[in-house]
Write an enzyme that holds these catalytic residues in place. Structure first.
Site, PDB file in Angstrom:
ATOM      1  N   THR A   1     -12.197  93.235  52.589  1.00 18.38           N
ATOM      2  CA  THR A   1     -11.198  94.080  53.455  1.00 18.38           C
ATOM      3  C   THR A   1     -11.592  95.506  53.313  1.00 18.38           C
ATOM      4  OG1 THR A   1      -9.251  92.401  53.354  1.00 18.38           O
ATOM      5  CG2 THR A   1      -8.906  94.927  53.397  1.00 18.38           C
TER       6      THR A   1
ATOM      7  N   GLY B   1      -1.951  89.136  57.639  1.00 14.29           N
ATOM      8  CA  GLY B   1      -1.930  89.296  56.385  1.00 14.29           C
ATOM      9  C   GLY B   1      -1.192  90.671  56.117  1.00 14.29           C
TER      10      GLY B   1
HETATM   11  N1  ASP Z   1      -5.304  91.475  52.112  1.00 12.30           N
HETATM   12  C1  ASP Z   1      -6.169  90.723  52.963  1.00 12.30           C
HETATM   13  C2  ASP Z   1      -5.364  89.737  53.923  1.00 12.30           C
HETATM   14  O1  ASP Z   1      -4.633  88.971  52.900  1.00 12.30           O
HETATM   15  C3  ASP Z   1      -7.356  90.180  52.504  1.00 12.30           C
HETATM   16  C4  ASP Z   1      -7.975  90.838  51.631  1.00 12.30           C
HETATM   17  O2  ASP Z   1      -7.732  91.911  51.076  1.00 12.30           O
HETATM   18  O3  ASP Z   1      -9.222  90.494  51.301  1.00 12.30           O
HETATM   19  O4  ASP Z   1      -5.536  89.592  55.021  1.00 12.30           O
END
Ligand code: ASP
Length: 316
Positions: free
Chosen positions: A184, A214
């Site tokens: 992300t 998310g």
């Molecule tokens: N926080 C993001 C989600 O859960 C994923 C990530 O940060 O890698 O969609």
């Protein structure tokens, strides 16, 4: 050796405030996870460093020339969305059904206005659509088909969903390496006008199902900005960040308990979240431009720069 050097730079950058009226500050992340140096080749590490620094420099130029923190976070995140290395935009991970469904949010710390999009599958740069939602609609979050219609009406670039195909992410889905393949992206910035902004963009988690959304597009969970406290962009296991309203919790600790940025982030990321089994990290700035980048995983791609000349990049 190189990592030690970067960590040193980061330490110098932490917790230092200055009184320049021309103070600006920016931090960027490219995802957290339980990654280890041995999982990367030197070329790969160099590539991550180069791309993160390029993204950072886009924001630095905007802030240096008196531009707004909102423009800085949007443009930095756009750059990372276009880079296939990261799990946002072009490099988004695949859902269980083999699609790409993207989430993004942006927040203006001056007005507390915010915009977010969730589950979009044909918007090239979800962060710019999130900004349009903030500025051109009475709503905070738009999803799926409606979000695409709004994009069309607002001149936001649409692409065929095949644009998001990258062999690397497709293989990740086949191997279901979701937990190891985060990426992300996010950016927080303070401009010379004293305004904070935060932006986060993601493809979510590999193998997600049933229209799962998310934390990234949820204001207060993965993204938050408030001039009176801090700007936060998160990365990690989104379900935990939603349940513990991580980004707003950090802000609330500063607001109601007068904690410093660092103390508030530590309490939430290394305390509450870790104890609950939630893995991930945040980048955060306060209104003085102090930078805090903290994770409870072994790694988080991260970089920062400030008007006092301090700068740094680190992964592990
Ligand atoms: N926080 C993001 C989600 O859960 C994923 C990530 O940060 O890698 O969609």
């Amino acid at each position: 050796m190189r990592n030690k050097f970067y960590i040193l730079l980061l330490i110098i950058g932490f917790g230092v405030s200055n009184g320049f009226s021309q103070t600006w500050s920016i931090a960027v992340h490219g995802g957290a996870g339980n990654m280890k140096p041995e999982n990367f080749t030197t070329e790969q590490l160099n590539e991550y460093e180069q791309e993160m620094n390029k993204a950072l420099s886009i924001g630095v130029e905007i802030l240096k020339s008196g531009g707004t923190s909102l423009d800085a976070v949007e443009q930095v995140v756009r750059y990372l969305e276009d880079c296939p290395l990261f799990n946002a935009g072009k490099g988004a991970v695949f859902t269980h059904e083999g699609r790409n469904e993207l989430d993004a949010a942006i927040m203006d710390g001056r007005t507390l206005s915010a915009g977010a999009v969730a589950g979009v599958s044909n918007v090239k740069n979800p962060i710019s659509l999130a900004r349009k939602v903030m500025e051109n609609s009475p709503h905070v979050m738009l999803t799926g088909k409606g979000a695409s219609e709004f994009a069309l009406e607002n001149g936001v670039e649409l692409v065929d969903s095949s644009y998001f195909y990258t062999p690397q992410r497709w293989n990740d889905l086949q191997r279901v390496l979701s937990k190891e393949k985060m990426g992300t992206v996010g950016c927080v910035a303070l401009d010379v006008h004293g305004n904070l902004a935060a932006a986060t963009s993601t493809g979510g988690m590999t193998n997600k199902r049933w229209g799962r959304i998310g934390d990234a597009p949820i204001i207060g969970a993965g993204t938050y900005a408030n001039n009176s406290t801090c700007a936060v962009s998160a990365t990690g296991h989104g379900e935990f960040f939603i349940r513990y309203t991580v980004a707003h919790d950090i802000s609330a600790l500063m607001e109601y308990q007068n904690l410093s940025l660092n103390a508030a982030v530590e309490k939430v990321i290394m305390g509450k979240l870790l104890n609950a089994g939630g893995r991930g990290g945040v980048i955060a700035l306060d209104h003085l431009g102090n930078v805090c980048m903290m994770m409870n995983t072994t790694g988080m791609f991260r970089a920062f720069a400030r008007s006092d000349g301090s700068t740094g990049f680190a992964i592990f």
